[in-house]
Structure formats: structure tokens, C-alpha cells
Design an enzyme around this catalytic site. Sequence first.
Site, mmCIF file in Angstrom:
data_model
loop_
_atom_site.group_PDB
_atom_site.id
_atom_site.type_symbol
_atom_site.label_atom_id
_atom_site.label_comp_id
_atom_site.label_asym_id
_atom_site.label_seq_id
_atom_site.Cartn_x
_atom_site.Cartn_y
_atom_site.Cartn_z
ATOM 1 N N HIS A 72 24.376 51.860 70.930
ATOM 2 C CA HIS A 72 25.286 51.695 72.070
ATOM 3 C C HIS A 72 24.499 51.800 73.361
ATOM 4 O O HIS A 72 23.621 52.653 73.485
ATOM 5 C CB HIS A 72 26.379 52.773 72.045
ATOM 6 C CG HIS A 72 27.484 52.478 71.082
ATOM 7 N ND1 HIS A 72 28.697 53.113 71.129
ATOM 8 C CD2 HIS A 72 27.566 51.612 70.060
ATOM 9 C CE1 HIS A 72 29.475 52.645 70.166
ATOM 10 N NE2 HIS A 72 28.810 51.739 69.496
ATOM 11 N N TYR A 199 35.652 57.988 77.000
ATOM 12 C CA TYR A 199 35.998 59.365 77.358
ATOM 13 C C TYR A 199 37.074 59.266 78.435
ATOM 14 O O TYR A 199 36.809 58.717 79.513
ATOM 15 C CB TYR A 199 34.790 60.109 77.918
ATOM 16 C CG TYR A 199 33.752 60.511 76.882
ATOM 17 C CD1 TYR A 199 32.820 59.599 76.385
ATOM 18 C CD2 TYR A 199 33.689 61.832 76.415
ATOM 19 C CE1 TYR A 199 31.867 59.981 75.450
ATOM 20 C CE2 TYR A 199 32.731 62.225 75.488
ATOM 21 C CZ TYR A 199 31.832 61.296 75.000
ATOM 22 O OH TYR A 199 30.881 61.683 74.074
ATOM 23 N N PRO A 292 32.161 70.017 71.694
ATOM 24 C CA PRO A 292 31.702 68.693 71.254
ATOM 25 C C PRO A 292 31.666 67.614 72.334
ATOM 26 O O PRO A 292 31.138 66.529 72.091
ATOM 27 C CB PRO A 292 32.717 68.318 70.164
ATOM 28 C CG PRO A 292 33.930 69.122 70.456
ATOM 29 C CD PRO A 292 33.456 70.381 71.092
ATOM 30 N N LYS A 296 26.326 67.160 71.658
ATOM 31 C CA LYS A 296 24.999 67.786 71.613
ATOM 32 C C LYS A 296 24.721 68.621 70.363
ATOM 33 O O LYS A 296 23.559 68.916 70.081
ATOM 34 C CB LYS A 296 24.805 68.689 72.852
ATOM 35 C CG LYS A 296 24.601 67.913 74.128
ATOM 36 C CD LYS A 296 23.264 67.217 74.140
ATOM 37 C CE LYS A 296 23.197 66.123 75.173
ATOM 38 N NZ LYS A 296 22.807 64.827 74.666
ATOM 39 N N TYR A 381 23.045 62.790 78.498
ATOM 40 C CA TYR A 381 23.755 62.298 77.311
ATOM 41 C C TYR A 381 22.772 61.679 76.317
ATOM 42 O O TYR A 381 22.860 61.910 75.111
ATOM 43 C CB TYR A 381 24.826 61.280 77.711
ATOM 44 C CG TYR A 381 25.862 61.029 76.635
ATOM 45 C CD1 TYR A 381 27.143 61.583 76.734
ATOM 46 C CD2 TYR A 381 25.582 60.246 75.524
ATOM 47 C CE1 TYR A 381 28.093 61.370 75.752
ATOM 48 C CE2 TYR A 381 26.524 60.026 74.529
ATOM 49 C CZ TYR A 381 27.778 60.588 74.653
ATOM 50 O OH TYR A 381 28.714 60.370 73.675
HETATM 51 C C1 PHB Z 1 32.335 61.675 67.277
HETATM 52 O O1 PHB Z 1 32.185 60.455 67.068
HETATM 53 O O2 PHB Z 1 32.769 62.438 66.389
HETATM 54 C C2 PHB Z 1 32.024 62.209 68.611
HETATM 55 C C3 PHB Z 1 31.468 61.392 69.559
HETATM 56 C C4 PHB Z 1 31.185 61.885 70.832
HETATM 57 C C5 PHB Z 1 31.482 63.200 71.128
HETATM 58 C C6 PHB Z 1 32.030 64.036 70.176
HETATM 59 C C7 PHB Z 1 32.304 63.547 68.909
HETATM 60 O O3 PHB Z 1 31.228 63.660 72.380
#
Ligand code: PHB
Length: 387
Positions: A72, A199, A292, A296, A381
Site C-alpha cells: 500500500h 481511518y 492498535p 505498531k 507509520y
Molecule cells: C488490521 O488490519 O487489523 C489493522 C490495521 C491497521 C491498524 C490496526 C489493525 O492500525
Amino acid sequence: MRTQVVIIGAGPAGLLLSHLLAADGVESVVLETRSREYVLARIRAGILEHSSVELLTDVGLGERLARESMPHRGIYLHTPEQRTHLDFVDLVGHGIHVYGQTDLTRDLVDARVRGGQQLVYEVTGTALHDIDTARPYVTFVDADGAARRIDADVVVGCDGSFGPSRQAVPDPRTWERTYPYAWLGVLADVAPSTDELIYAWHPDGFAMHSMRSAAVSRLYLQVPPGTDIAEWSDDRIWTALAARLGHGRDGWTLTPGPITEKSVLPMRGFVAAPMRHGRLFLAGDAAHIVPPTGAKGLNLAIADVARLAPALGALLRGDGALAAAYSDTALARVWRCQHFSWWMTTMLHVTDDPFDAQLQLAQLRWVASSEAGARGLAENYTGLPLR
Ligand code: PHB
Ligand code: APR
């Protein structure tokens, strides 16, 4: 029985450490309370930083990753005002990979089995002894009920947040933050409605659209801690996701599908220090937990063992300098990630304070409109260099 390094825990940290040590000629045994099937079925995070992918590729674990992971370029930040694509490749020169922890764990187990690694599953009563001496040992009861003892030069606790290793460090310093929200996570058998992760900030709460493959979506909703999953029917989940992720805005639609798994995850930050006591070293969730939102947890576990493996190799050859520095150097990265995870979390999750909401929107507008703001997010990130 005797080995050089006993590794407690066969999660990503323990498995990768045994792989890195083997590549350096160091022998280890990995002990795990769960069954192999349980460990391989566990659903966890899904993002690999650029540097994690590089490391895994360098040590021969990149074949399926290259074939099946989804590279990505960035993420979308979404609010009811706007959706902004942050292009990490443009901003900092590299992106991230979407690859489930489940897939990575399978790659690691396959590689370890091929390498003849001793992986001992379904142990109980794991106990650490004499970690203050140069001859520590670990006792446990094996799957057949036999009491066993392994003598070693070093013990590494990769046993997650509930394992016994951290408890073996006398008088650790700990720091903890319990965030006043939780995530309801679902896996759905439906093609992702987005090319990259979304997000989303919304007055009803945070939402996220992630994915596991071209046919499987992973989605999350902010919910109050202690939420009873029974209160969230599939319909209610899809309706909330549609509202928060902006279904219908600028022609974007969220396609619902059959939900195959749902669970509520707590949001917690935790750090224990030091990450070494005598001949015991801690790595991954055994030493730290991040919420989450910054993706990280898995990457930090990888970063710990990437640092620990050469330190242990050198220690066993008589040079203890890297091992002596391990705790401090690892903790510097842990706190950087703890801060980034806190920043992402508090920027995106709504509270009942309207002042917070305005601060969050101001922050999100800044990240979305300022190259400096966007680059800071992108740098963290995608992950700081491992070395
Ligand atoms: C996930 O795909 O489970 C996932 C992706 C990004 C995050 C947290 C979990 O920040
Ligand atoms: N003896 C042996 N193994 C144990 C014991 C014990 N007493 N207690 C726990 N374990 C095992 C757990 O069953 C688990 O398989 O240790 C393993 C720890 O693995 P993880 O929890 O996956 O932790 P880690 O390898 O540090 O990986 C960190 O996992 O929790 C996620 O978000 C986190 O993605 C991050 C990653």
C-alpha cells in the site's frame, strides 16, 4: 536437556528470534503453552512496516510475503468534512504492506519446521530459574504430562502480556495507560470497499476499514469498554460502519458481507523496564503493549528481536556490549511507538468532551493539509529504520 537459548512463547517475536539466531549459528528451543493450530488460527494485526518487510526478506522469509501481501502506498484519513489520501511513498519514499499476522506466523512456523527447530507446544507450568547466573534453566510440563528441564545460557521471554517472564524481573518499573474506549473488530467475507486503509473520525466514534485479502475485509468500530458483543448484530455493525466511514459521500459506498468473526479488543498502553535482567531478556508484548491504532504491536516485536538476535549472538561469543545496551536501545523505539500510537489514538477516538472534538478536527485538518504534518505521520507509520 540443554540448549543455548530457551525462548518462551511461539508468537511472532519468539518464532522470528529463533529464526534469526539459527541464521547466526545459535541453537534455541521454543516453548509454547498453546497448540500449533491455536497459534496459527489467532487473528491479530495486519500491517507490516517497510523495515519489517525488508528484514523478513533479508532473512529468507519474503517469498510468500512478496507474492501474497498487498503493498500500500498510504492510508486515507476520513472525517465528515473530507477524505484525504496520505501518500507515504511520495512523502517519505516507501509504503507499507498489508499482511495478516496469521500469515506471517504460518511463514515463520513453516521456516522453523524446515530448519529443524525444536518447537515444543502445549507446555504448562513454565517457570524460570537462576536467571541471575550464567546457567539459567526453565522447567515445564510437556504435552504428555512429563516434567522437563532445559538448561541454557540465555532465556528470552517472548510470552506476550500474560506470560511468566516479565514477572521474573525483580522490581520492574512499569507505565500504563488504559484508554477509555475499545474496538469492536470484525472479519467479513467481502471484497474491501477501498484500495487502502481508511481511518475515520466521526462524532459517533472512530471507525477503520482494513483488509486481509482481495476477498476478506477487516473492520473496526470504537465502542465503550466492556461492550457486550451480543448488543451488536451484524446489521447494527454495518449501519454504524457505513455512517462513520462515509457511505454515500462523493459516490463512495461500503459493501457489506457475511461477518465471520467478531470480538471486542481493549485499548491499552503498557511498558515494563528494564527489558533485561541477568540472563533473561524480554521482547515483544512481554515487555510492552500499544493500542492498535498505529499498527505498531507486531512491528515493535519484530524490531525488538532484530536488535536482540545479534546481541545474543555476540554475548554467546563473549562480547556482552550489545546485550548490555539492548534494554535502553529497544526502549527508545518502544517509547517512540508508544507516543505515535497514543497520538493516532487520541486524535481519532471521540470522547464526551466537545473541546477534545475540536482539537481533534483541527489536528486532522493540519495533517491533511500540511506536508510537514503528513510527513510526520508517514514517517512514524511506515516505521523508523531498524538500524
Ligand atoms: C488490521 O488490519 O487489523 C489493522 C490495521 C491497521 C491498524 C490496526 C489493525 O492500525
Ligand atoms: N509458556 C510458554 N508460552 C507462553 C506462556 C508460557 N507460560 N504464556 C504465554 N505464552 C505464549 C502465548 O500463548 C503466545 O503464543 O507466548 C506467545 C506470545 O505471543 P504474542 O502474544 O503473539 O506476542 P509477541 O510474539 O510478542 O507478538 C506481538 O502479537 O499480540 C500481538 O499485537 C501484538 O502484534 C503484536 C504481536
